[in-house]
Scaffold this motif. Sequence first.
Motif, PDB file in Angstrom:
ATOM      1  N   ARG A 138       0.825  -1.212   0.000  1.00  0.00           N
ATOM      2  CA  ARG A 138       0.000   0.000   0.000  1.00  0.00           C
ATOM      3  C   ARG A 138       0.859   1.262   0.000  1.00  0.00           C
ATOM      4  O   ARG A 138       0.438   2.295  -0.521  1.00  0.00           O
ATOM      5  CB  ARG A 138      -0.973   0.002   1.182  1.00  0.00           C
ATOM      6  N   HIS A 139       2.068   1.196   0.570  1.00  0.00           N
ATOM      7  CA  HIS A 139       2.965   2.352   0.511  1.00  0.00           C
ATOM      8  C   HIS A 139       3.399   2.617  -0.929  1.00  0.00           C
ATOM      9  O   HIS A 139       3.413   3.770  -1.390  1.00  0.00           O
ATOM     10  CB  HIS A 139       4.212   2.134   1.363  1.00  0.00           C
ATOM     11  N   VAL A 140       3.788   1.546  -1.615  1.00  0.00           N
ATOM     12  CA  VAL A 140       4.198   1.698  -3.011  1.00  0.00           C
ATOM     13  C   VAL A 140       3.021   2.192  -3.844  1.00  0.00           C
ATOM     14  O   VAL A 140       3.183   3.070  -4.715  1.00  0.00           O
ATOM     15  CB  VAL A 140       4.736   0.363  -3.550  1.00  0.00           C
ATOM     16  N   ALA A 141       1.822   1.683  -3.552  1.00  0.00           N
ATOM     17  CA  ALA A 141       0.629   2.139  -4.280  1.00  0.00           C
ATOM     18  C   ALA A 141       0.375   3.619  -4.036  1.00  0.00           C
ATOM     19  O   ALA A 141      -0.040   4.346  -4.958  1.00  0.00           O
ATOM     20  CB  ALA A 141      -0.584   1.318  -3.853  1.00  0.00           C
ATOM     21  N   ASP A 142       0.622   4.095  -2.825  1.00  0.00           N
ATOM     22  CA  ASP A 142       0.458   5.522  -2.538  1.00  0.00           C
ATOM     23  C   ASP A 142       1.392   6.362  -3.406  1.00  0.00           C
ATOM     24  O   ASP A 142       1.012   7.445  -3.878  1.00  0.00           O
ATOM     25  CB  ASP A 142       0.738   5.807  -1.061  1.00  0.00           C
ATOM     26  N   VAL A 143       2.602   5.864  -3.611  1.00  0.00           N
ATOM     27  CA  VAL A 143       3.544   6.607  -4.458  1.00  0.00           C
ATOM     28  C   VAL A 143       3.081   6.577  -5.907  1.00  0.00           C
ATOM     29  O   VAL A 143       3.159   7.591  -6.620  1.00  0.00           O
ATOM     30  CB  VAL A 143       4.973   6.043  -4.315  1.00  0.00           C
ATOM     31  N   VAL A 144       2.576   5.448  -6.364  1.00  0.00           N
ATOM     32  CA  VAL A 144       2.046   5.369  -7.738  1.00  0.00           C
ATOM     33  C   VAL A 144       0.904   6.361  -7.923  1.00  0.00           C
ATOM     34  O   VAL A 144       0.832   7.077  -8.941  1.00  0.00           O
ATOM     35  CB  VAL A 144       1.585   3.934  -8.058  1.00  0.00           C
ATOM     36  N   LEU A 145       0.015   6.449  -6.942  1.00  0.00           N
ATOM     37  CA  LEU A 145      -1.079   7.422  -7.026  1.00  0.00           C
ATOM     38  C   LEU A 145      -0.531   8.844  -7.067  1.00  0.00           C
ATOM     39  O   LEU A 145      -1.056   9.698  -7.803  1.00  0.00           O
ATOM     40  CB  LEU A 145      -2.019   7.248  -5.835  1.00  0.00           C
ATOM     41  N   ALA A 146       0.518   9.098  -6.298  1.00  0.00           N
ATOM     42  CA  ALA A 146       1.121  10.430  -6.316  1.00  0.00           C
ATOM     43  C   ALA A 146       1.739  10.748  -7.673  1.00  0.00           C
ATOM     44  O   ALA A 146       1.710  11.904  -8.125  1.00  0.00           O
ATOM     45  CB  ALA A 146       2.176  10.546  -5.211  1.00  0.00           C
ATOM     46  N   VAL A 147       2.273   9.728  -8.344  1.00  0.00           N
ATOM     47  CA  VAL A 147       2.784   9.929  -9.706  1.00  0.00           C
ATOM     48  C   VAL A 147       1.666  10.435 -10.606  1.00  0.00           C
ATOM     49  O   VAL A 147       1.825  11.418 -11.348  1.00  0.00           O
ATOM     50  CB  VAL A 147       3.377   8.615 -10.266  1.00  0.00           C
ATOM     51  N   HIS A 148       0.511   9.794 -10.515  1.00  0.00           N
ATOM     52  CA  HIS A 148      -0.611  10.166 -11.384  1.00  0.00           C
ATOM     53  C   HIS A 148      -1.243  11.490 -10.963  1.00  0.00           C
ATOM     54  O   HIS A 148      -1.947  12.121 -11.769  1.00  0.00           O
ATOM     55  CB  HIS A 148      -1.641   9.036 -11.417  1.00  0.00           C
ATOM     56  N   ASP A 149      -0.964  11.922  -9.747  1.00  0.00           N
ATOM     57  CA  ASP A 149      -1.402  13.249  -9.300  1.00  0.00           C
ATOM     58  C   ASP A 149      -0.400  14.334  -9.643  1.00  0.00           C
ATOM     59  O   ASP A 149      -0.617  15.507  -9.318  1.00  0.00           O
ATOM     60  CB  ASP A 149      -1.629  13.242  -7.780  1.00  0.00           C
ATOM     61  N   GLY A 150       0.699  13.952 -10.274  1.00  0.00           N
ATOM     62  CA  GLY A 150       1.719  14.932 -10.651  1.00  0.00           C
ATOM     63  C   GLY A 150       2.568  15.417  -9.493  1.00  0.00           C
ATOM     64  O   GLY A 150       3.123  16.517  -9.548  1.00  0.00           O
ATOM     65  N   ARG A 151       2.721  14.576  -8.460  1.00  0.00           N
ATOM     66  CA  ARG A 151       3.434  15.016  -7.263  1.00  0.00           C
ATOM     67  C   ARG A 151       4.778  14.315  -7.064  1.00  0.00           C
ATOM     68  O   ARG A 151       5.378  14.441  -5.998  1.00  0.00           O
ATOM     69  CB  ARG A 151       2.574  14.791  -6.014  1.00  0.00           C
ATOM     70  N   VAL A 152       5.276  13.610  -8.067  1.00  0.00           N
ATOM     71  CA  VAL A 152       6.549  12.915  -7.926  1.00  0.00           C
ATOM     72  C   VAL A 152       7.555  13.487  -8.915  1.00  0.00           C
ATOM     73  O   VAL A 152       7.281  13.574 -10.119  1.00  0.00           O
ATOM     74  CB  VAL A 152       6.399  11.400  -8.134  1.00  0.00           C
TER      75      VAL A 152
END
Length: 263
Positions: A138-152
Amino acid sequence: MPAGSTYEVFAVKYAERPGRRPEHFIGGDPHDTPMPMDYFVWVIVGRGRTILVDTGFEAADADARGRTLVRTSVAALACVGVDASSIEDIVLTHLHYDHAGGLGRFPNARLHLQDREMAYATGRQMTVPFFAHAYTGRHVADVVLAVHDGRVAFHDGDSVLADGITLHHVGGHTDGLQVVRVDTGRGVVVLASDSTHYYENFERCRPFPIVFDVGDMVAGYGRLRALAGADGVIVPGHDPQVLERFPSADGASSGVAVRLSPG
Protein backbone atom coordinates in the motif's frame (compact mmCIF):
# COMPACT_ATOMS: atom_id res chain seq x y z
CA MET A 1 26.72 28.52 -0.71
CA PRO A 2 26.81 32.28 -0.02
CA ALA A 3 28.14 33.38 3.36
CA GLY A 4 25.42 33.51 6.00
CA SER A 5 23.23 30.98 4.18
CA THR A 6 22.87 27.97 6.43
CA TYR A 7 20.79 24.86 6.89
CA GLU A 8 19.91 23.08 10.11
CA VAL A 9 19.65 19.31 9.82
CA PHE A 10 17.86 17.18 12.41
CA ALA A 11 17.45 13.47 13.06
CA VAL A 12 14.31 12.58 15.00
CA LYS A 13 13.60 9.12 16.38
CA TYR A 14 10.09 7.84 15.76
CA ALA A 15 10.30 4.10 16.50
CA GLU A 16 12.50 1.35 17.90
CA ARG A 17 12.93 -2.37 18.21
CA PRO A 18 15.24 -4.69 20.11
CA GLY A 19 17.83 -6.55 18.09
CA ARG A 20 20.97 -8.63 18.37
CA ARG A 21 24.34 -8.32 16.66
CA PRO A 22 24.06 -11.39 14.39
CA GLU A 23 20.99 -9.84 12.73
CA HIS A 24 22.88 -6.83 11.42
CA PHE A 25 25.86 -8.25 9.51
CA ILE A 26 26.12 -10.62 6.57
CA GLY A 27 27.52 -13.84 8.01
CA GLY A 28 26.26 -12.98 11.47
CA ASP A 29 28.49 -12.09 14.41
CA PRO A 30 30.26 -14.26 17.00
CA HIS A 31 28.94 -12.05 19.79
CA ASP A 32 25.23 -12.73 20.27
CA THR A 33 24.62 -9.62 22.33
CA PRO A 34 21.92 -6.90 22.17
CA MET A 35 22.13 -4.38 19.32
CA PRO A 36 18.89 -2.39 19.22
CA MET A 37 17.65 -0.50 16.18
CA ASP A 38 16.24 3.02 16.13
CA TYR A 39 14.10 4.44 13.33
CA PHE A 40 14.51 8.05 12.21
CA VAL A 41 13.13 10.70 9.96
CA TRP A 42 15.35 13.64 9.04
CA VAL A 43 14.47 17.25 8.32
CA ILE A 44 16.42 20.04 6.66
CA VAL A 45 15.44 23.61 7.53
CA GLY A 46 16.83 26.83 6.11
CA ARG A 47 16.90 29.33 3.29
CA GLY A 48 13.12 29.51 3.36
CA ARG A 49 12.66 25.77 2.85
CA THR A 50 11.73 22.80 4.99
CA ILE A 51 12.56 19.43 3.42
CA LEU A 52 11.63 16.11 4.98
CA VAL A 53 13.76 13.05 4.30
CA ASP A 54 11.60 9.90 4.55
CA THR A 55 8.24 9.57 6.30
CA GLY A 56 8.62 6.58 8.63
CA PHE A 57 5.76 4.18 9.31
CA GLU A 58 2.51 4.21 11.26
CA ALA A 59 0.67 2.07 13.81
CA ALA A 60 -0.53 -0.59 11.37
CA ASP A 61 3.03 -1.19 10.17
CA ALA A 62 4.34 -1.32 13.74
CA ASP A 63 1.71 -3.89 14.69
CA ALA A 64 2.29 -6.01 11.59
CA ARG A 65 6.07 -6.09 11.98
CA GLY A 66 6.49 -6.11 15.76
CA ARG A 67 8.02 -2.63 16.02
CA THR A 68 7.41 -0.03 18.72
CA LEU A 69 6.05 3.22 17.31
CA VAL A 70 7.16 5.96 19.68
CA ARG A 71 5.58 8.86 17.79
CA THR A 72 4.17 9.56 14.34
CA SER A 73 6.23 11.43 11.78
CA VAL A 74 4.06 14.49 12.39
CA ALA A 75 4.78 14.33 16.12
CA ALA A 76 8.46 13.72 15.36
CA LEU A 77 8.65 16.92 13.34
CA ALA A 78 6.96 18.84 16.14
CA CYS A 79 9.82 17.78 18.42
CA VAL A 80 12.09 20.13 16.48
CA GLY A 81 9.49 22.85 15.98
CA VAL A 82 8.50 21.91 12.43
CA ASP A 83 4.85 22.02 11.42
CA ALA A 84 4.18 19.08 9.10
CA SER A 85 1.88 21.27 7.00
CA SER A 86 4.92 23.36 6.03
CA ILE A 87 6.56 20.43 4.23
CA GLU A 88 6.59 21.03 0.49
CA ASP A 89 9.28 18.52 -0.51
CA ILE A 90 9.90 14.98 0.70
CA VAL A 91 12.95 13.00 -0.32
CA LEU A 92 12.21 9.28 -0.26
CA THR A 93 15.57 7.59 0.03
CA HIS A 94 13.85 4.30 -0.89
CA LEU A 95 10.42 2.74 -0.52
CA HIS A 96 10.90 0.22 2.29
CA TYR A 97 8.05 0.19 4.79
CA ASP A 98 9.97 2.18 7.41
CA HIS A 99 10.87 5.00 5.04
CA ALA A 100 7.76 5.51 2.92
CA GLY A 101 4.81 4.96 5.25
CA GLY A 102 2.45 7.72 6.35
CA LEU A 103 2.47 9.59 3.06
CA GLY A 104 -1.19 10.45 3.63
CA ARG A 105 -0.09 12.90 6.30
CA PHE A 106 1.61 15.00 3.61
CA PRO A 107 -1.00 15.13 0.82
CA ASN A 108 0.41 18.20 -0.90
CA ALA A 109 4.14 17.54 -0.73
CA ARG A 110 6.23 16.79 -3.81
CA LEU A 111 8.07 13.48 -3.56
CA HIS A 112 11.63 13.01 -4.82
CA LEU A 113 12.53 9.46 -5.86
CA GLN A 114 15.07 7.68 -8.00
CA ASP A 115 13.80 6.17 -11.27
CA ARG A 116 15.47 2.89 -10.34
CA GLU A 117 13.69 2.67 -7.00
CA MET A 118 10.26 2.95 -8.59
CA ALA A 119 11.21 0.35 -11.21
CA TYR A 120 12.56 -1.97 -8.52
CA ALA A 121 9.61 -1.58 -6.13
CA THR A 122 7.07 -2.28 -8.89
CA GLY A 123 9.05 -4.77 -10.97
CA ARG A 124 9.77 -8.45 -11.20
CA GLN A 125 12.09 -8.53 -8.19
CA MET A 126 9.03 -8.03 -5.99
CA THR A 127 7.92 -11.55 -6.88
CA VAL A 128 10.89 -12.77 -4.82
CA PRO A 129 10.12 -12.70 -1.06
CA PHE A 130 13.76 -12.00 -0.15
CA PHE A 131 13.57 -8.66 -1.99
CA ALA A 132 9.91 -7.89 -1.34
CA HIS A 133 9.56 -8.51 2.38
CA ALA A 134 10.74 -5.04 3.43
CA TYR A 135 8.18 -3.32 1.19
CA THR A 136 4.51 -2.72 2.01
CA GLY A 137 2.35 -2.78 -1.08
CA ARG A 138 0.00 0.00 0.00
CA HIS A 139 2.97 2.35 0.51
CA VAL A 140 4.20 1.70 -3.01
CA ALA A 141 0.63 2.14 -4.28
CA ASP A 142 0.46 5.52 -2.54
CA VAL A 143 3.54 6.61 -4.46
CA VAL A 144 2.05 5.37 -7.74
CA LEU A 145 -1.08 7.42 -7.03
CA ALA A 146 1.12 10.43 -6.32
CA VAL A 147 2.78 9.93 -9.71
CA HIS A 148 -0.61 10.17 -11.38
CA ASP A 149 -1.40 13.25 -9.30
CA GLY A 150 1.72 14.93 -10.65
CA ARG A 151 3.43 15.02 -7.26
CA VAL A 152 6.55 12.92 -7.93
CA ALA A 153 9.83 14.30 -9.22
CA PHE A 154 12.00 11.49 -10.56
CA HIS A 155 15.78 11.61 -10.38
CA ASP A 156 18.25 9.62 -12.46
CA GLY A 157 21.48 9.34 -10.51
CA ASP A 158 22.96 12.45 -8.92
CA SER A 159 20.98 15.68 -8.97
CA VAL A 160 20.60 19.05 -7.29
CA LEU A 161 17.52 19.44 -5.11
CA ALA A 162 18.30 22.97 -3.91
CA ASP A 163 21.32 25.18 -3.47
CA GLY A 164 23.58 23.19 -1.15
CA ILE A 165 21.40 20.04 -1.16
CA THR A 166 22.12 17.19 -3.56
CA LEU A 167 20.78 13.67 -4.08
CA HIS A 168 23.05 10.75 -4.93
CA HIS A 169 22.10 7.27 -6.10
CA VAL A 170 24.14 4.56 -4.36
CA GLY A 171 21.97 1.44 -4.61
CA GLY A 172 23.08 -1.62 -2.69
CA HIS A 173 20.44 -1.98 0.00
CA THR A 174 17.81 -1.49 -2.72
CA ASP A 175 18.39 -0.92 -6.41
CA GLY A 176 17.30 2.70 -6.22
CA LEU A 177 18.53 3.84 -2.80
CA GLN A 178 19.64 7.47 -2.70
CA VAL A 179 21.44 9.50 -0.04
CA VAL A 180 21.26 13.22 0.69
CA ARG A 181 24.25 15.55 0.96
CA VAL A 182 23.67 18.87 2.73
CA ASP A 183 26.22 21.66 2.73
CA THR A 184 25.00 23.39 5.87
CA GLY A 185 27.21 26.43 5.37
CA ARG A 186 29.33 25.21 8.30
CA GLY A 187 30.24 21.83 6.85
CA VAL A 188 28.75 18.80 5.13
CA VAL A 189 26.17 16.37 6.51
CA VAL A 190 25.51 13.17 4.55
CA LEU A 191 22.19 11.55 5.40
CA ALA A 192 23.16 7.99 4.54
CA SER A 193 19.79 6.39 5.23
CA ASP A 194 20.08 2.63 4.76
CA SER A 195 23.24 2.70 2.69
CA THR A 196 24.63 1.99 6.17
CA HIS A 197 22.26 1.04 8.96
CA TYR A 198 24.91 1.34 11.65
CA TYR A 199 28.27 3.10 11.94
CA GLU A 200 29.87 -0.33 12.16
CA ASN A 201 28.53 -1.39 8.76
CA PHE A 202 30.60 1.16 6.88
CA GLU A 203 33.41 1.81 9.36
CA ARG A 204 34.37 -1.89 9.42
CA CYS A 205 33.01 -2.79 5.96
CA ARG A 206 30.51 -5.28 7.36
CA PRO A 207 27.44 -5.16 5.08
CA PHE A 208 23.88 -5.33 6.39
CA PRO A 209 22.01 -8.50 5.31
CA ILE A 210 18.94 -6.87 3.73
CA VAL A 211 20.54 -6.12 0.39
CA PHE A 212 19.91 -6.11 -3.36
CA ASP A 213 23.55 -5.89 -4.47
CA VAL A 214 26.36 -6.47 -1.98
CA GLY A 215 29.00 -5.05 -4.31
CA ASP A 216 27.09 -1.80 -4.67
CA MET A 217 26.53 -1.66 -0.92
CA VAL A 218 30.27 -1.93 -0.23
CA ALA A 219 31.11 0.58 -2.98
CA GLY A 220 28.56 2.87 -1.36
CA TYR A 221 30.67 3.09 1.79
CA GLY A 222 33.42 4.71 -0.23
CA ARG A 223 30.89 6.99 -1.90
CA LEU A 224 29.65 8.17 1.51
CA ARG A 225 33.18 9.09 2.54
CA ALA A 226 33.78 10.95 -0.70
CA LEU A 227 30.53 12.90 -0.33
CA ALA A 228 31.33 13.84 3.27
CA GLY A 229 34.93 14.83 2.60
CA ALA A 230 37.54 15.08 5.30
CA ASP A 231 35.51 17.25 7.65
CA GLY A 232 31.92 16.19 6.99
CA VAL A 233 29.77 13.72 8.92
CA ILE A 234 27.99 10.57 7.79
CA VAL A 235 24.70 9.79 9.54
CA PRO A 236 23.61 6.12 9.48
CA GLY A 237 19.96 5.22 9.04
CA HIS A 238 19.24 3.23 12.21
CA ASP A 239 22.06 3.50 14.73
CA PRO A 240 21.06 4.55 18.29
CA GLN A 241 24.53 6.08 18.57
CA VAL A 242 23.31 8.97 16.40
CA LEU A 243 21.45 10.24 19.47
CA GLU A 244 24.67 10.05 21.48
CA ARG A 245 27.14 11.51 18.98
CA PHE A 246 25.24 14.73 18.25
CA PRO A 247 23.82 17.44 20.51
CA SER A 248 20.17 17.37 21.53
CA ALA A 249 18.02 19.71 19.50
CA ASP A 250 16.51 22.70 21.25
CA GLY A 251 13.04 21.96 22.57
CA ALA A 252 13.43 18.20 22.33
CA SER A 253 13.87 15.69 25.11
CA SER A 254 17.10 13.75 25.39
CA GLY A 255 17.06 10.65 23.22
CA VAL A 256 14.48 12.02 20.79
CA ALA A 257 16.08 14.52 18.39
CA VAL A 258 19.55 15.77 17.61
CA ARG A 259 21.06 18.56 15.53
CA LEU A 260 23.43 17.04 13.00
CA SER A 261 26.49 19.26 13.23
CA PRO A 262 29.66 18.81 11.15
CA GLY A 263 33.01 18.92 12.91
